[in-house]
Write a protein that holds these residues in place. Structure first.
Motif, short mmCIF file in Angstrom:
data_model
loop_
_atom_site.label_atom_id
_atom_site.label_comp_id
_atom_site.label_asym_id
_atom_site.label_seq_id
_atom_site.Cartn_x
_atom_site.Cartn_y
_atom_site.Cartn_z
N SER A 91 0.85 -1.20 0.00
CA SER A 91 0.00 0.00 0.00
C SER A 91 0.88 1.24 0.00
N GLY A 92 0.24 2.38 -0.07
CA GLY A 92 0.98 3.63 0.02
C GLY A 92 1.64 3.77 1.39
N THR A 93 0.91 3.38 2.42
CA THR A 93 1.45 3.46 3.78
C THR A 93 2.73 2.63 3.90
N ASP A 207 5.06 12.96 0.47
CA ASP A 207 3.98 11.98 0.28
C ASP A 207 3.19 12.50 -0.92
N TYR A 210 -2.09 10.75 -4.57
CA TYR A 210 -3.16 11.49 -5.23
C TYR A 210 -2.68 12.68 -6.05
N LYS A 233 -3.54 4.19 -6.74
CA LYS A 233 -4.02 5.56 -6.95
C LYS A 233 -3.52 5.99 -8.35
#
Ligand SMILES: *Cc1c(COP(=O)(O)O)cnc(C)c1O
Length: 422
Positions: A91-93, A207, A210, A233
């Motif tokens: 994931s992005g995290t 970060d 998006y 995303k």
């Protein structure tokens, strides 16, 4: 066809009026998508992409030409020296976590200059206690400078917060689930100039979730040292099944690669399985798909503003991400909105989203997402923490026309539940 989806004549009338006023905004979005599409095409040409790049490797994945070339293409497109694009990022995290642990060392301080980072990073950093193995557990300090009134960068406070221990200046470009402004690349450029003026050794990490392809440039083009994002995303173009990326200075990317795999192995191993083709295809689609998502956001903002709701950004405002925030002021309307969005999805249109305690978030969250890829928020989706002032964060849509239909179905849901008059 709108009638067959139970969109009323009145709502359709309003929608047509609203859409007509957006002609210039849409033309602008198309121009940016065109520019970015050419940028991506040029990178594919420069790196002589061919069929052989799509062949997956197994086991250690040594000499995976497709994987290594995709890193170079991402780097070129994002104006970076190197990149690490992997389906192994869950994931992005996870990608952000790898980057933070990759570049920070015990005794260092992480300084966020855009306020509190995205919810799921609270436990990573150790702002919120609970998880083992946070940066705090490893002796890495954290400090933050909030945006003034949620908008302006507080340069004086940044200046005071920087001392010898500060190693990383952390910027979150998108607003996340916050009532704050999204940064555009010009803002990032200003921050880079300011902090490098204090200490040129400071690492500026962004970060970028998006934000990819929303503007003609990316943060590395304006001086950021490292950017991080998710492939479900914008840059995955709706095609990548999973994954994330880190891009930036060669040495920083190497540190991150050593953290993701092992020191000494870094970027040189890691089977791509059969993920390469979708990641290439996704990047190829990404400028266009991001444009479709932007049009959906602009349309949703204009329509709900015309129906009397507070929206942010407004149609004409400069955008740094694909998110549209609509404020409902009460939970009933917010939940009805999310149900309407869900009913406009190509997948799982028949299910009803309910608020729940999602891992990584500290309030209940409701999420409308009927996506081909689970949780992909480049596909039409609406998330909302159940807290005042009850805002929906709307993003995505692989195609504008389906996004528009989803937004209309959400509006129709409010009309049918008599939560608004139209
Ligand atoms: C989505 C997002 C992330 C990462 O979220 P994941 O769900 O883990 O991919 C981080 N920061 C921002 C601003 C985001 O929008």
């Amino acid at each position: 066809m709108y009638k067959s989806l139970n969109i009323s004549e009145r709502l359709l009338g309003l929608s047509e009026k609203v859409e007509l006023d957006l002609k210039d905004d849409f033309a602008q979005i198309d121009k940016t998508a065109e520019y970015n599409q050419l940028k991506v095409l040029k990178a594919f040409k420069d790196h002589r992409v061919s069929d052989t790049h799509f062949i997956g490797t197994t086991g250690y994945g040594y000499s995976d030409k497709g994987r290594d070339t995709l890193d170079k293409i991402f780097a070129q497109v994002f104006g970076a020296q190197d990149a690490l694009v992997r389906h192994n990022f869950i994931s992005g995290t996870h990608a952000l976590t790898v980057a933070l642990f990759g570049i920070l060392r015990p005794g260092d301080t992480l300084l966020s200059v855009t306020g509190k980072p995205y919810d799921t990073l609270e436990e990573v950093i150790g702002i919120r206690e609970g998880a083992y193995g946070s940066l705090k557990d490893f002796g890495i300090n954290y400090r933050q400078v909030d945006l003034i009134h949620g908008k302006a960068i507080d340069f004086d406070a940044i200046n005071s917060a920087i001392d010898k221990s500060v190693k990383v200046i952390y910027i979150q470009r998108s607003r996340g689930y916050m009532q704050r402004a999204t940064l555009v690349n010009d803002d990032i450029k200003e921050i880079v100039g300011f902090v490098k003026g204090i200490d040129p050794e400071l690492v500026v990490m962004v970060d970028n979730c998006y934000g990819e392809f929303v503007e003609r440039h990316e943060p590395c083009n304006v001086g950021a040292d490292l950017i991080v994002g998710s492939l479900i995303k914008n840059p995955g173009g709706g095609m990548a099944d999973t994954g994330g990326y880190i891009a930036g200075n060669t040495q920083l990317v190497e540190k991150c690669a050593n953290r993701l795999t092992s020191p000494g192995i870094g970027k040189e191993a890691g089977a791509s399985l059969n993920q390469n083709k979708n990641m290439y295809k996704g990047l190829f689609f990404a400028p266009h798909v991001t444009g479709e998502a932007l049009k959906t956001a602009v349309f949703a903002g204009a329509l709900f503003e015309a129906m009397g709701f507070e929206v942010s950004p407004k149609a004409y405002e400069k955008r740094g991400d694909i998110i549209e925030v609509i404020t409902f002021n009460n939970p009933e309307t917010l939940i009805a909105f999310c149900k309407g969005i869900q009913s406009g999805a190509p997948v799982d249109s028949f299910v009803t989203p309910e608020p729940w305690e999602m891992p990584g978030y500290d309030s209940q969250v409701i999420m409308a997402a009927g996506a081909f890829t689970q949780g992909a928020s480049i596909e039409l989706s609406a998330d909302a923490p159940l807290i005042e002032p009850y805002c929906a964060f709307l993003q995505g849509s692989l195609t504008y026309h389906s996004g528009k239909a989803g937004v209309l179905l959400a509006a129709q849901e409010l009309i049918c539940k008599k939560l608004i008059n139209l």
